[in-house]
Design a protein around this motif. Structure first.
Motif, PDB file in Angstrom:
ATOM      1  N   ARG A  47       0.831  -1.208   0.000  1.00 27.52           N
ATOM      2  CA  ARG A  47       0.000   0.000   0.000  1.00 27.52           C
ATOM      3  C   ARG A  47       0.862   1.252   0.000  1.00 27.52           C
ATOM      4  N   TRP A  48       1.974   1.255   0.739  1.00 31.20           N
ATOM      5  CA  TRP A  48       2.829   2.435   0.811  1.00 31.20           C
ATOM      6  C   TRP A  48       3.435   2.755  -0.542  1.00 31.20           C
ATOM      7  N   GLU A  49       3.709   1.746  -1.354  1.00 29.75           N
ATOM      8  CA  GLU A  49       4.274   1.993  -2.687  1.00 29.75           C
ATOM      9  C   GLU A  49       3.265   2.725  -3.567  1.00 29.75           C
ATOM     10  N   LEU A  51       0.721   4.594  -2.450  1.00 23.19           N
ATOM     11  CA  LEU A  51       0.531   5.936  -1.899  1.00 23.19           C
ATOM     12  C   LEU A  51       1.707   6.848  -2.238  1.00 23.19           C
ATOM     13  N   LEU A  52       2.922   6.316  -2.216  1.00 25.33           N
ATOM     14  CA  LEU A  52       4.090   7.109  -2.585  1.00 25.33           C
ATOM     15  C   LEU A  52       4.014   7.525  -4.047  1.00 25.33           C
TER      16      LEU A  52
END
Length: 80
Positions: A47-49, A51-52
């Motif tokens: 998920r962080w990838e 969002l980034l």
């Protein structure tokens, strides 16, 4: 604010920041803007990838979309 007042204010700003009219005129129609598609990923995306990538895209007036299939997802950034 009248036209004369606006022109005088513009002139003061040019002088204050030591700019010429040519430096501040709109040259957007003459500029070449890089357009393209940037792809990265390939596999399971965290998920962080996503969002980034979304934050980077938004900061550069671009958009993202995901492609691929489960277990082999790819993030695509498209824009100017």
């Amino acid at each position: 604010m009248g036209a004369a007042t606006s022109a005088a204010q513009a002139q003061r700003l040019l002088e204050k920041y030591r700019l010429t009219k040519a430096e501040v005129e709109d040259h957007s129609s003459e500029e070449k803007i890089a357009e393209g598609l940037f792809e990265f990923g390939g596999g399971i995306l965290a998920r962080w990838e996503i969002l980034l990538a979304q934050g980077i895209a938004q900061a550069n007036a671009c958009r993202i979309y995901l492609s691929g299939y489960r277990g082999n997802r790819q993030i695509n950034i498209i824009g100017r």
